[in-house]
Design an enzyme around this catalytic site. Structure first.
Site, PDB file in Angstrom:
ATOM      1  N   CYS A  29      37.196   2.704  -5.400  1.00  0.00           N
ATOM      2  CA  CYS A  29      37.639   3.363  -5.791  1.00  0.00           C
ATOM      3  C   CYS A  29      37.803   5.043  -5.132  1.00  0.00           C
ATOM      4  CB  CYS A  29      38.022   3.754  -7.122  1.00  0.00           C
ATOM      5  SG  CYS A  29      36.680   4.122  -8.420  1.00  0.00           S
ATOM      6  N   HIS A  83      36.971  17.649  -6.764  1.00  0.00           N
ATOM      7  CA  HIS A  83      38.026  17.141  -7.456  1.00  0.00           C
ATOM      8  C   HIS A  83      39.150  18.427  -7.187  1.00  0.00           C
ATOM      9  CE1 HIS A  83      35.933  14.926 -10.950  1.00  0.00           C
ATOM     10  NE2 HIS A  83      36.189  14.250 -10.452  1.00  0.00           N
ATOM     11  N   ASP A 141      30.830   9.884  -5.111  1.00  0.00           N
ATOM     12  CA  ASP A 141      29.154  10.085  -5.639  1.00  0.00           C
ATOM     13  C   ASP A 141      28.678   9.456  -5.594  1.00  0.00           C
ATOM     14  OD1 ASP A 141      29.597  12.325  -7.764  1.00  0.00           O
ATOM     15  OD2 ASP A 141      30.268  10.432  -9.347  1.00  0.00           O
ATOM     16  N   GLU A 174      28.297   3.793  -8.378  1.00  0.00           N
ATOM     17  CA  GLU A 174      28.515   5.094  -7.719  1.00  0.00           C
ATOM     18  C   GLU A 174      26.643   5.868  -8.082  1.00  0.00           C
ATOM     19  OE1 GLU A 174      30.878   8.029 -10.134  1.00  0.00           O
ATOM     20  OE2 GLU A 174      30.373   7.074 -11.694  1.00  0.00           O
TER      21      GLU A 174
HETATM   22  C1  PEP Z   1      33.816   8.540  -7.035  1.00  0.00           C
HETATM   23  O1  PEP Z   1      32.464   9.235  -7.488  1.00  0.00           O
HETATM   24  O2  PEP Z   1      34.021   7.673  -5.939  1.00  0.00           O
HETATM   25  C2  PEP Z   1      34.766   8.611  -7.873  1.00  0.00           C
HETATM   26  C3  PEP Z   1      36.182   7.532  -7.453  1.00  0.00           C
HETATM   27  O3  PEP Z   1      35.173   9.455  -9.001  1.00  0.00           O
HETATM   28  P1  PEP Z   1      35.242  10.846  -8.759  1.00  0.00           P
HETATM   29  O4  PEP Z   1      35.428  11.441  -7.739  1.00  0.00           O
HETATM   30  O5  PEP Z   1      35.609  10.745  -9.950  1.00  0.00           O
HETATM   31  O6  PEP Z   1      33.349  11.051  -9.214  1.00  0.00           O
HETATM   32 MG    MG Z   2      32.271   9.342  -9.221  1.00  0.00          MG
END
Ligand code: PEP
Ligand code: MG
Length: 589
Positions: free
Chosen positions: A507, A193, A460, A436
């Site tokens: 996303c 993150h 993920d 995911e």
């Molecule tokens: C993902 O897992 O691709 C996602 C968009 O969520 P995060 O990166 O917050 O886990």
């Molecule tokens: Mg995720």
């Protein structure tokens, strides 16, 4: 004669693109603190040194507090009050001074000793408040230590190239992100993150550098190439000028690209691609709108929870923020993801244990369903902010139909309560799920019947399908968005979405990478939710692309079984389709 262009060249993994020039600032947690003997005639100077560090820490805490208050509000800024309170306690200072005077100890050791004694007082108390004070004491010691050792101070401003062990949110919170030119870390993966946030602020990050402290001394001038992952230590003036020029050109290009924000993202053969943005904070939403985002495709609400110290954000606080953002975005969509806490455990959820595999643990929807009061508070807040009709809910980490049904029944309960309490809300609020977890892909058809849209989280997905920790740079080479199994998962879920006529967006960070974005569009994805920094580039990419051409290339790719063959094919056939200088776009890794 050719002069040397740099003293040392270090190669790492580029996890956030861009060029940077800066002065290395070391930022490490103090390990062992040595005890030194301070002779009689040096005691006064040692106490003065302590006093100076205390004053500097106090000033730093005050300015940090006011900055965080301006950015995130009074409640979040309150996290610094406890540090301030401990620091202002005259008994603490007296104790440190006594430890310098009597056993003739150095200020670092005396401070650690005194703060450890204070910690020991809190240790036996089961109360959450005191547990928190224990952590505050440690944080305060780290701050004091940095000032005593000169590892803080002027470096907090200006052209900072941060050199640290690892990336974490607390570390970033200590700096004004606008002053950070670049970051070099020993550990940290592309989709962690903090790397995602660094990218959204266009801060280049290079990770995977062992013995980073020895190889990049403090105060050393360094140049970062966040495309190739190369760091130049002590660069020549000529090399500095080259990179200054690159930074200038990069800014100019970005400026020109942002100038195209009103142009629709349509391919040369007329395919419209919706470009939304992922955001964590209010500031990111504002900047996304300035760059022409068509909505927020993923609002990672967990950042709101991480900033709280004593308990989850209240329903009123959440509702006010969500409503403010929904209004600012209106009529564009605002998709709020319910709490998705992974390995960054919440301090106030003290019954959620630290486990060896947090990413396989009680996270995402699992945590929300295990804590229905916490979850319903968030659902009520989202509903209260939904009156304009542009708010949507997306549920993270779904792995079964029952989880979707249980979440929806809590949503129905929340709606019923609000109705009784005479609150207005969007009764037809759309509910989607994050795709995911591999199980969700195998059950895509079943799940799609139950929801309004799918949001594909490739960060993920890749981690779980390939069994590769997304934050571990040691296996970064195996984290492969072009793995045939990953690509087939994506194709299959797009097929399900089109059969069932429900929208699907991608996303994950894959959507923000030029090559991968091309593949997704070729596969039929028509909605990408991007890292904000990538939006201007991807808009240009879409506008210079012919869908038909990439569609054929993607069909070829999907027939290949070997990752290596796919990479070769992509380099040969897709790379040339990227407009002009490949560095103009987020480069494939
Ligand atoms: C993902 O897992 O691709 C996602 C968009 O969520 P995060 O990166 O917050 O886990
Ligand atoms: Mg995720």
């Amino acid at each position: 004669m050719k002069t040397k262009r740099y003293r040392r060249k270090i190669r790492g993994n580029a996890i956030s693109p861009g060029y940077a020039l800066g002065n290395a600032v070391h930022y490490f947690s103090p390990g062992h603190v040595f005890r030194l003997y301070i002779p009689d005639d040096a005691i006064d100077a040692e106490i003065q040194r302590l006093q100076l560090a205390v004053d500097q820490s106090r000033r730093e805490l005050m300015s940090l507090r006011s900055r965080i208050r301006d950015q995130s509000g009074e409640e979040t800024a309150g996290i610094f009050d406890a540090h301030q309170m401990i620091l202002d306690d005259p008994a603490l200072l007296e104790r440190i001074v006594a430890l310098i005077q009597t056993p003739h100890a150095n200020a670092e050791w005396a401070a650690r000793q005194a703060l450890e004694e204070l910690q020991a007082e809190y240790e036996g108390v089961a109360d959450e408040f005191f547990k928190q004070r224990e952590m505050d004491t440690q944080g305060l010691f780290e701050r004091l230590h940095r000032h005593l050792t000169g590892a803080a101070g002027h470096e907090k401003r200006g052209d900072i190239a941060l050199v640290a062990d690892t990336l974490n949110l607390a570390l970033l919170a200590d700096f004004d992100l606008n002053d950070l030119r670049g970051i070099v870390v020993s550990t940290g993966g592309y989709t962690s993150h903090t790397a995602i946030i660094a990218r959204s602020y266009s801060i280049p990050v290079i990770s995977g550098i062992i013995h980073v402290r020895e190889r990049i001394p403090a105060h050393e001038r360094i140049v970062l190439d966040g495309y190739s992952g190369i760091i130049y230590v002590d660069p020549s003036e000529e090399l500095v000028r080259e990179f200054e020029e690159k930074v200038r050109q990069e800014r100019q290009r970005l400026h020109a690209l942002i100038g195209e924000k009103k142009l629709p993202a349509v391919t040369c053969d007329g395919e419209r691609v919706i470009l939304e943005v992922n955001a964590e904070t209010e500031a990111e939403v504002t900047s996304a709108l300035g760059m022409g985002a068509e909505g927020i495709g993923l609002f990672r609400s967990e950042f709101l929870y991480v900033c709280e110290k004593d308990g989850p954000p209240s329903e009123d606080k959440q509702a006010a923020l969500y409503a403010r953002l929904a209004q600012r975005l209106y009529p564009l969509p605002f998709t709020i993801r319910t709490l998705d806490i992974g390995d960054e455990k919440l301090r106030y959820l003290n019954d959620v244990k630290n486990t060896p595999n947090p990413i396989l643990g009680l996270r995402g929807i699992r945590l929300s369903l295990a804590k229905p009061v916490l979850f319903k508070t968030q659902l009520r807040a989202i509903l209260r902010a939904s009156t304009l009709g542009n708010v949507k809910i997306v549920l993270p980490m779904i792995s079964s139909l029952d989880e979707v049904r249980d979440a929806k029944s809590l949503l129905a309960e929340a709606q019923e309560e609000l109705k009784q309490e005479k609150y207005a809300f969007d009764a037809d609020i759309e509910v989607g799920i994050m795709m995911e977890v591999p199980a969700a892909f195998f059950s895509a058809a079943v799940l799609a019947r139950e929801v309004d849209f799918l949001s594909i989280g490739t960060n993920d997905l890749i981690q779980y399908v390939l069994a590769v920790d997304r934050t571990n740079e040691q296996v970064a080479g195996l984290y492969d968005p072009l793995h045939p199994t990953v690509l087939r998962c994506l194709r299959d879920v797009m097929d399900v979405a089109s059969q069932q006529r429900i929208p699907a967006r991608v996303c994950g960070e894959m959507a923000s990478d030029s090559i991968f974005a091309l593949i997704l569009i070729g596969m039929g994805v028509r909605n990408l939710s991007l890292n904000p920094a990538a939006l201007p580039y991807i808009r240009r990419l879409v506008r210079s692309t012919t869908k038909e051409k990439i569609h054929r290339a993607v069909e070829d790719i999907l027939r290949l079984d070997s990752p290596r063959e796919i990479h070769r094919y992509v380099m040969e056939h897709l790379n040339p389709l990227i407009p002009s200088d490949p560095q103009e776009l987020h480069q494939p890794r």
